[in-house]
Design an enzyme around this catalytic site. Structure first.
Site, mmCIF file in Angstrom:
data_model
loop_
_atom_site.group_PDB
_atom_site.id
_atom_site.type_symbol
_atom_site.label_atom_id
_atom_site.label_comp_id
_atom_site.label_asym_id
_atom_site.label_seq_id
_atom_site.Cartn_x
_atom_site.Cartn_y
_atom_site.Cartn_z
ATOM 1 N N HIS A 18 18.211 -7.582 -15.488
ATOM 2 C CA HIS A 18 18.134 -6.384 -14.638
ATOM 3 C C HIS A 18 17.978 -6.791 -13.169
ATOM 4 O O HIS A 18 18.628 -6.228 -12.281
ATOM 5 C CB HIS A 18 16.942 -5.513 -15.044
ATOM 6 C CG HIS A 18 17.044 -4.933 -16.413
ATOM 7 N ND1 HIS A 18 16.028 -5.045 -17.335
ATOM 8 C CD2 HIS A 18 18.032 -4.232 -17.025
ATOM 9 C CE1 HIS A 18 16.383 -4.438 -18.445
ATOM 10 N NE2 HIS A 18 17.607 -3.943 -18.292
ATOM 11 N N LYS A 42 12.913 7.304 -27.217
ATOM 12 C CA LYS A 42 12.276 5.988 -27.285
ATOM 13 C C LYS A 42 10.787 6.112 -26.989
ATOM 14 O O LYS A 42 10.392 6.796 -26.061
ATOM 15 C CB LYS A 42 12.877 5.030 -26.249
ATOM 16 C CG LYS A 42 14.309 4.621 -26.500
ATOM 17 C CD LYS A 42 14.752 3.620 -25.439
ATOM 18 C CE LYS A 42 16.187 3.204 -25.602
ATOM 19 N NZ LYS A 42 16.613 2.281 -24.533
ATOM 20 N N ARG A 91 26.646 -6.198 -20.641
ATOM 21 C CA ARG A 91 26.586 -7.525 -21.251
ATOM 22 C C ARG A 91 27.783 -7.777 -22.156
ATOM 23 O O ARG A 91 28.199 -8.911 -22.350
ATOM 24 C CB ARG A 91 25.307 -7.676 -22.088
ATOM 25 C CG ARG A 91 24.042 -7.717 -21.272
ATOM 26 C CD ARG A 91 22.837 -7.612 -22.155
ATOM 27 N NE ARG A 91 22.889 -6.319 -22.840
ATOM 28 C CZ ARG A 91 22.136 -5.973 -23.855
ATOM 29 N NH1 ARG A 91 21.262 -6.802 -24.344
ATOM 30 N NH2 ARG A 91 22.246 -4.776 -24.391
ATOM 31 N N SER A 129 16.110 -6.156 -23.509
ATOM 32 C CA SER A 129 14.734 -5.660 -23.565
ATOM 33 C C SER A 129 14.235 -5.580 -25.003
ATOM 34 O O SER A 129 13.077 -5.907 -25.281
ATOM 35 C CB SER A 129 14.629 -4.289 -22.895
ATOM 36 O OG SER A 129 14.858 -4.409 -21.509
#
Length: 153
Positions: A18, A42, A91, A129
């Site tokens: 990040h 979440k 990614r 993460s």
């Protein structure tokens, strides 16, 4: 006109990947606002205020980076902070598929918003993460993946 980008995410935790996206984005934008969003789907692992403090400390040298937290639609927050760009890191192709749909919805909410994708630097691509949370949950030191130390305050 000032070019402001909002970099939204849950950042649970904020990783070196990040950080790399933000630092590279500073070559494209006058200001980057890191927005820690509250995702209703979440449950946070790291407390939001702790993460906000760590992210702010990671960018104390960059006066054109600021950190906010929010509980609203990302596109609305972008408009509120004066951002015409949403910044996202990719990614892999799975990230693209997910982010592409979100970018379309954001344009529905805020027609003037443009999503800018930066490809993650290759050496940081394996970091996520969720992997870091799993490692940390089971006692593994994860500080090498973070731009701050979890063992300090």
């Amino acid at each position: 006109m000032k070019r402001i980008a909002l970099f939204p995410g849950s950042f649970d935790p904020f990783t070196k990947g990040h950080q790399d996206i933000v630092l590279r984005a500073l070559n494209l934008f006058d200001e980057v606002v890191i927005g820690i969003g509250n995702n209703a789907n979440k449950k946070r692992y790291f407390p939001l205020e702790l993460m906000k403090k760590h992210i702010e400390s990671s960018f104390r040298e960059q006066t054109n980076v600021r950190v906010i937290s929010y509980d609203d639609l990302t596109a609305r927050i972008a408009r509120e902070v004066g951002a015409r760009f949403l910044l996202r890191g990719l990614r892999n192709t799975t990230d693209f598929e997910y982010e592409n749909g979100i970018s379309q919805v954001n344009r529905f909410v805020y027609e003037e918003i443009e999503t800018v994708f930066l490809i993650t630097s290759p050496h940081l691509a394996p970091i996520s993460s969720s992997i870091i949370r799993d490692l940390h949950r089971y006692g593994q030191d994860v500080n090498e993946f973070l731009p701050y130390s979890l063992t300090e305050g």
